[in-house]
Design a protein around this motif. Sequence first.
Motif, PDB file in Angstrom:
ATOM      1  N   PHE A  23       0.812  -1.230   0.000  1.00 30.23           N
ATOM      2  CA  PHE A  23       0.000   0.000   0.000  1.00 30.23           C
ATOM      3  C   PHE A  23       0.842   1.276   0.000  1.00 30.23           C
ATOM      4  CE2 PHE A  23       0.036  -1.752   4.372  1.00 30.23           C
ATOM      5  CZ  PHE A  23       0.551  -0.684   5.101  1.00 30.23           C
ATOM      6  N   ASP A  24       2.032   1.254   0.665  1.00 36.11           N
ATOM      7  CA  ASP A  24       2.729   2.547   0.722  1.00 36.11           C
ATOM      8  C   ASP A  24       3.488   2.875  -0.559  1.00 36.11           C
ATOM      9  OD1 ASP A  24       5.210   1.266   0.977  1.00 36.11           O
ATOM     10  OD2 ASP A  24       5.410   1.694   3.114  1.00 36.11           O
ATOM     11  N   LYS A  25       3.411   1.966  -1.537  1.00 34.19           N
ATOM     12  CA  LYS A  25       3.977   2.327  -2.844  1.00 34.19           C
ATOM     13  C   LYS A  25       3.265   3.555  -3.422  1.00 34.19           C
ATOM     14  CE  LYS A  25       1.129  -0.915  -5.410  1.00 34.19           C
ATOM     15  NZ  LYS A  25       1.046  -2.057  -6.301  1.00 34.19           N
ATOM     16  N   GLU A  79      10.305  -4.539   2.537  1.00 30.88           N
ATOM     17  CA  GLU A  79       9.345  -3.906   3.456  1.00 30.88           C
ATOM     18  C   GLU A  79       8.520  -2.765   2.891  1.00 30.88           C
ATOM     19  OE1 GLU A  79      10.538  -2.745   7.364  1.00 30.88           O
ATOM     20  OE2 GLU A  79      11.935  -4.405   7.563  1.00 30.88           O
ATOM     21  N   ASP A  80       9.200  -1.644   2.563  1.00 27.25           N
ATOM     22  CA  ASP A  80       8.386  -0.447   2.281  1.00 27.25           C
ATOM     23  C   ASP A  80       8.943   0.364   1.121  1.00 27.25           C
ATOM     24  OD1 ASP A  80      10.572   0.907   3.391  1.00 27.25           O
ATOM     25  OD2 ASP A  80       9.619   1.072   5.372  1.00 27.25           O
ATOM     26  N   ILE A  81       8.254   1.407   0.788  1.00 23.48           N
ATOM     27  CA  ILE A  81       8.617   2.228  -0.368  1.00 23.48           C
ATOM     28  C   ILE A  81      10.005   2.850  -0.197  1.00 23.48           C
ATOM     29  CG2 ILE A  81       7.378   4.262   0.551  1.00 23.48           C
ATOM     30  CD1 ILE A  81       7.883   3.319  -3.182  1.00 23.48           C
ATOM     31  N   HIS A  82      10.373   3.113   1.047  1.00 20.45           N
ATOM     32  CA  HIS A  82      11.675   3.762   1.280  1.00 20.45           C
ATOM     33  C   HIS A  82      12.821   2.822   0.926  1.00 20.45           C
ATOM     34  CE1 HIS A  82       8.682   5.999   3.383  1.00 20.45           C
ATOM     35  NE2 HIS A  82       8.555   5.054   4.304  1.00 20.45           N
ATOM     36  N   MET A  83      12.692   1.564   1.372  1.00 16.98           N
ATOM     37  CA  MET A  83      13.753   0.572   1.118  1.00 16.98           C
ATOM     38  C   MET A  83      13.743   0.116  -0.333  1.00 16.98           C
ATOM     39  SD  MET A  83      15.093  -0.281   4.244  1.00 16.98           S
ATOM     40  CE  MET A  83      14.850  -1.568   5.433  1.00 16.98           C
ATOM     41  N   SER A 105      16.186   9.068   8.909  1.00 13.52           N
ATOM     42  CA  SER A 105      15.674   7.764   9.303  1.00 13.52           C
ATOM     43  C   SER A 105      14.392   7.545   8.504  1.00 13.52           C
ATOM     44  CB  SER A 105      15.354   7.789  10.807  1.00 13.52           C
ATOM     45  OG  SER A 105      14.307   6.889  11.108  1.00 13.52           O
ATOM     46  N   ARG A 106      13.980   6.297   8.413  1.00 16.71           N
ATOM     47  CA  ARG A 106      12.682   6.086   7.770  1.00 16.71           C
ATOM     48  C   ARG A 106      11.564   6.743   8.577  1.00 16.71           C
ATOM     49  NH1 ARG A 106      11.506   0.091   6.942  1.00 16.71           N
ATOM     50  NH2 ARG A 106      13.092  -0.221   8.549  1.00 16.71           N
ATOM     51  N   ASN A 107      11.847   6.998   9.866  1.00 18.01           N
ATOM     52  CA  ASN A 107      10.783   7.575  10.698  1.00 18.01           C
ATOM     53  C   ASN A 107      10.444   9.008  10.283  1.00 18.01           C
ATOM     54  OD1 ASN A 107      10.903   5.160  11.958  1.00 18.01           O
ATOM     55  ND2 ASN A 107      11.854   5.889  13.852  1.00 18.01           N
ATOM     56  N   ASP A 108      11.487   9.824  10.067  1.00 16.25           N
ATOM     57  CA  ASP A 108      11.165  11.186   9.588  1.00 16.25           C
ATOM     58  C   ASP A 108      10.845  11.164   8.096  1.00 16.25           C
ATOM     59  OD1 ASP A 108      13.892  10.716   9.039  1.00 16.25           O
ATOM     60  OD2 ASP A 108      14.445  12.837   9.214  1.00 16.25           O
ATOM     61  N   GLN A 109      11.384  10.161   7.409  1.00 15.62           N
ATOM     62  CA  GLN A 109      11.117  10.051   5.966  1.00 15.62           C
ATOM     63  C   GLN A 109       9.633   9.773   5.714  1.00 15.62           C
ATOM     64  OE1 GLN A 109      13.684   7.094   4.234  1.00 15.62           O
ATOM     65  NE2 GLN A 109      13.001   7.494   2.135  1.00 15.62           N
ATOM     66  N   VAL A 110       9.099   8.783   6.434  1.00  8.71           N
ATOM     67  CA  VAL A 110       7.687   8.440   6.180  1.00  8.71           C
ATOM     68  C   VAL A 110       6.766   9.557   6.669  1.00  8.71           C
ATOM     69  CG1 VAL A 110       7.200   7.119   8.313  1.00  8.71           C
ATOM     70  CG2 VAL A 110       5.996   6.565   6.194  1.00  8.71           C
ATOM     71  N   ALA A 111       7.139  10.191   7.772  1.00  6.30           N
ATOM     72  CA  ALA A 111       6.304  11.295   8.276  1.00  6.30           C
ATOM     73  C   ALA A 111       6.238  12.416   7.240  1.00  6.30           C
ATOM     74  CB  ALA A 111       6.855  11.819   9.605  1.00  6.30           C
ATOM     75  N   ALA A 313       8.514   7.168  20.833  1.00  6.77           N
ATOM     76  CA  ALA A 313       8.207   7.957  19.643  1.00  6.77           C
ATOM     77  C   ALA A 313       7.558   7.008  18.621  1.00  6.77           C
ATOM     78  CB  ALA A 313       9.463   8.598  19.090  1.00  6.77           C
ATOM     79  N   TYR A 314       8.299   6.608  17.571  1.00  7.02           N
ATOM     80  CA  TYR A 314       7.698   5.760  16.545  1.00  7.02           C
ATOM     81  C   TYR A 314       7.455   4.338  17.049  1.00  7.02           C
ATOM     82  CZ  TYR A 314       7.037   3.211  12.163  1.00  7.02           C
ATOM     83  OH  TYR A 314       6.532   2.420  11.175  1.00  7.02           O
ATOM     84  N   SER A 315       6.294   3.779  16.723  1.00  9.43           N
ATOM     85  CA  SER A 315       6.027   2.340  16.872  1.00  9.43           C
ATOM     86  C   SER A 315       5.468   1.849  15.552  1.00  9.43           C
ATOM     87  CB  SER A 315       4.987   2.077  17.968  1.00  9.43           C
ATOM     88  OG  SER A 315       5.465   2.498  19.221  1.00  9.43           O
ATOM     89  N   LYS A 316       5.678   0.574  15.293  1.00  9.56           N
ATOM     90  CA  LYS A 316       5.290   0.065  13.975  1.00  9.56           C
ATOM     91  C   LYS A 316       3.784   0.085  13.754  1.00  9.56           C
ATOM     92  CE  LYS A 316       7.062  -1.736  10.109  1.00  9.56           C
ATOM     93  NZ  LYS A 316       8.357  -2.381   9.939  1.00  9.56           N
ATOM     94  N   ASP A 317       3.025   0.169  14.842  1.00  8.98           N
ATOM     95  CA  ASP A 317       1.564   0.342  14.679  1.00  8.98           C
ATOM     96  C   ASP A 317       1.275   1.445  13.665  1.00  8.98           C
ATOM     97  OD1 ASP A 317       2.511  -0.231  17.365  1.00  8.98           O
ATOM     98  OD2 ASP A 317       0.417  -0.235  18.059  1.00  8.98           O
ATOM     99  N   MET A 318       2.152   2.455  13.700  1.00  6.13           N
ATOM    100  CA  MET A 318       1.892   3.656  12.900  1.00  6.13           C
ATOM    101  C   MET A 318       1.980   3.393  11.397  1.00  6.13           C
ATOM    102  SD  MET A 318       3.748   6.282  15.474  1.00  6.13           S
ATOM    103  CE  MET A 318       3.714   7.705  14.426  1.00  6.13           C
ATOM    104  N   GLN A 319       2.554   2.264  11.039  1.00 10.85           N
ATOM    105  CA  GLN A 319       2.553   1.884   9.625  1.00 10.85           C
ATOM    106  C   GLN A 319       1.112   1.667   9.127  1.00 10.85           C
ATOM    107  OE1 GLN A 319       5.726  -0.496   7.744  1.00 10.85           O
ATOM    108  NE2 GLN A 319       4.289  -2.191   7.858  1.00 10.85           N
ATOM    109  N   ASP A 320       0.230   1.347  10.083  1.00  9.17           N
ATOM    110  CA  ASP A 320      -1.185   1.138   9.734  1.00  9.17           C
ATOM    111  C   ASP A 320      -1.942   2.451   9.522  1.00  9.17           C
ATOM    112  OD1 ASP A 320      -1.128  -1.598   9.693  1.00  9.17           O
ATOM    113  OD2 ASP A 320      -1.856  -1.850  11.750  1.00  9.17           O
TER     114      ASP A 320
HETATM  115  N1  ARG Z   1       7.060   1.565   6.615  1.00 11.15           N
HETATM  116  C1  ARG Z   1       7.214   2.298   7.825  1.00 11.15           C
HETATM  117  C2  ARG Z   1       5.926   3.058   8.131  1.00 11.15           C
HETATM  118  O1  ARG Z   1       5.175   3.265   7.258  1.00 11.15           O
HETATM  119  C3  ARG Z   1       8.359   3.258   7.746  1.00 11.15           C
HETATM  120  C4  ARG Z   1       9.001   3.552   9.051  1.00 11.15           C
HETATM  121  C5  ARG Z   1       9.727   2.378   9.553  1.00 11.15           C
HETATM  122  N2  ARG Z   1      10.546   2.689  10.640  1.00 11.15           N
HETATM  123  C6  ARG Z   1      10.987   1.719  11.452  1.00 11.15           C
HETATM  124  N3  ARG Z   1      11.740   2.079  12.390  1.00 11.15           N
HETATM  125  N4  ARG Z   1      10.632   0.504  11.324  1.00 11.15           N
HETATM  126  O2  ARG Z   1       5.661   3.419   9.248  1.00 11.15           O
END
Ligand code: ARG
Length: 457
Positions: A23-25, A79-83, A105-111, A313-320
């Motif tokens: 989905f995040d593509k 995993e995701d669009i970033h990788m 980080s992917r954390n600020d990247q995805v945000a 701060a970030y938890s993977k729940d937030m990917q949802d």
């Molecule tokens: N795919 C992840 C998301 O949408 C990107 C962030 C992942 N960061 C991590 N530390 N695993 O939330």
Amino acid sequence: MWGGRFEGGPSAVMRVINASIPFDKALWRQDIAGSKAHVAMLAKQGIVSAEDAQTISDGLDAVAADYARDGVPELLDLEDIHMVTERALADKIGPAAGRLHTARSRNDQVATDFRLWVREAIDEIDAGLAALIDALIARAEEHADSVMPGFTHLQSAQPVTLGHHLMAYHDMVARDRGRFADARARMNRCPLGAAALAGTGFPIDREATAAALGFDSPTTNSLDSVSDRDFALEYLTAAAQCALHLSRLAEEFVIWASQPFGFVSLSDQWSTGSSIMPQKRNPDAAELVRGHAGRVIGCMTSLMVTMKGLPLAYSKDMQDDKPPVFEAHDLIGLAIAAMTGMVESATFRTDRMRGLAESGFATATDLADWLVREAGLPFREAHHVTGRAVKLAEDRSVRLHELPLADLREIDERFDESVFGVLSVDASVASRQSLGGTSPVRVREAIARARAARGEE
Ligand code: ARG
């Protein structure tokens, strides 16, 4: 990408539950734009060489061209669009690709990506709502004088004009646009540079990346920057409120299109037939707009519940966070477009509306008001006297203005001939000239104001 400290690979189920690429593509354009802004800033700050930055930037353009042509490959292991994008970049330019992720980080990247996406989504919705507003204004103008029954409790209450009724929805939709605009203004801060959660030791320039990506400024707290999904929630709450308004109009169309009402005939474009009952003409589009509202509210609830109670701060729940926003966006976009089409193409049965307005004792309030104004009765007494007149008319199956004066005078001798002047539905609506009232004069003013506001945008 992070295999250094691992010996075994993920289980088959882990590969699937962990992957957001399916989905995040949808974020690929935003991801490329964010990376280009980031690497340009790294070069400006002397953190990577100008040469590497150019190679990376050109490589990102090449990856974008591939995506535009072939789509984004759904590589679950990445995993995701970033990788997926970073790997595609490495395939194109080799080891220099590894420098892109410096001070990020992917954390600020995805945000950042997601904010960019939601910002665009808001602009799309706003354009759709502007078209709906124009349709409502146009139809309201056409029907500024068309009398219909106004309802409370879905019981005939007082005559109004169809133009006034449609302008009520104009006002709701205008507020919806305001809510989306407020959300946009508040979310337009750039989280890029918050890195994983604590900021970075590299001498980055967050102002530069924020400006390059069209944000008003950087966000101010790195922990909040990577944890905040208010922007997505504000989008969803605005969408839910808007869907709710659309569902009310949709419901009115469903009721109005029913045979007992017969107020509207929806165009062929927005109706369906039945495979068994040949006479059927169903308001499916309106019903689906009504139905979609429930799903949009579900999307909003979904993300609220995801975010509730998450520690910083970030938890993977937030990917949802993304599926409900993407789903709500598709649903609300369709609902707005369908509603606009229905409003533009509906045939309003004004004869039928007028007939019902005239038959439901809708001018009873006007009669009571006349007793107050012309005969000096206290309103409560006038209400009682009028109630008796309505009862008499009802018993005789006639309309109020068809009661002979002699019979009215038997109820109250203060009635005279001039009372008939206020009993017509036209006189009733014309008299309601208070600010915001249904009088055609006021409705035309409201339409002029609405047009002026659109002109100033
Ligand atoms: N795919 C992840 C998301 O949408 C990107 C962030 C992942 N960061 C991590 N530390 N695993 O939330």
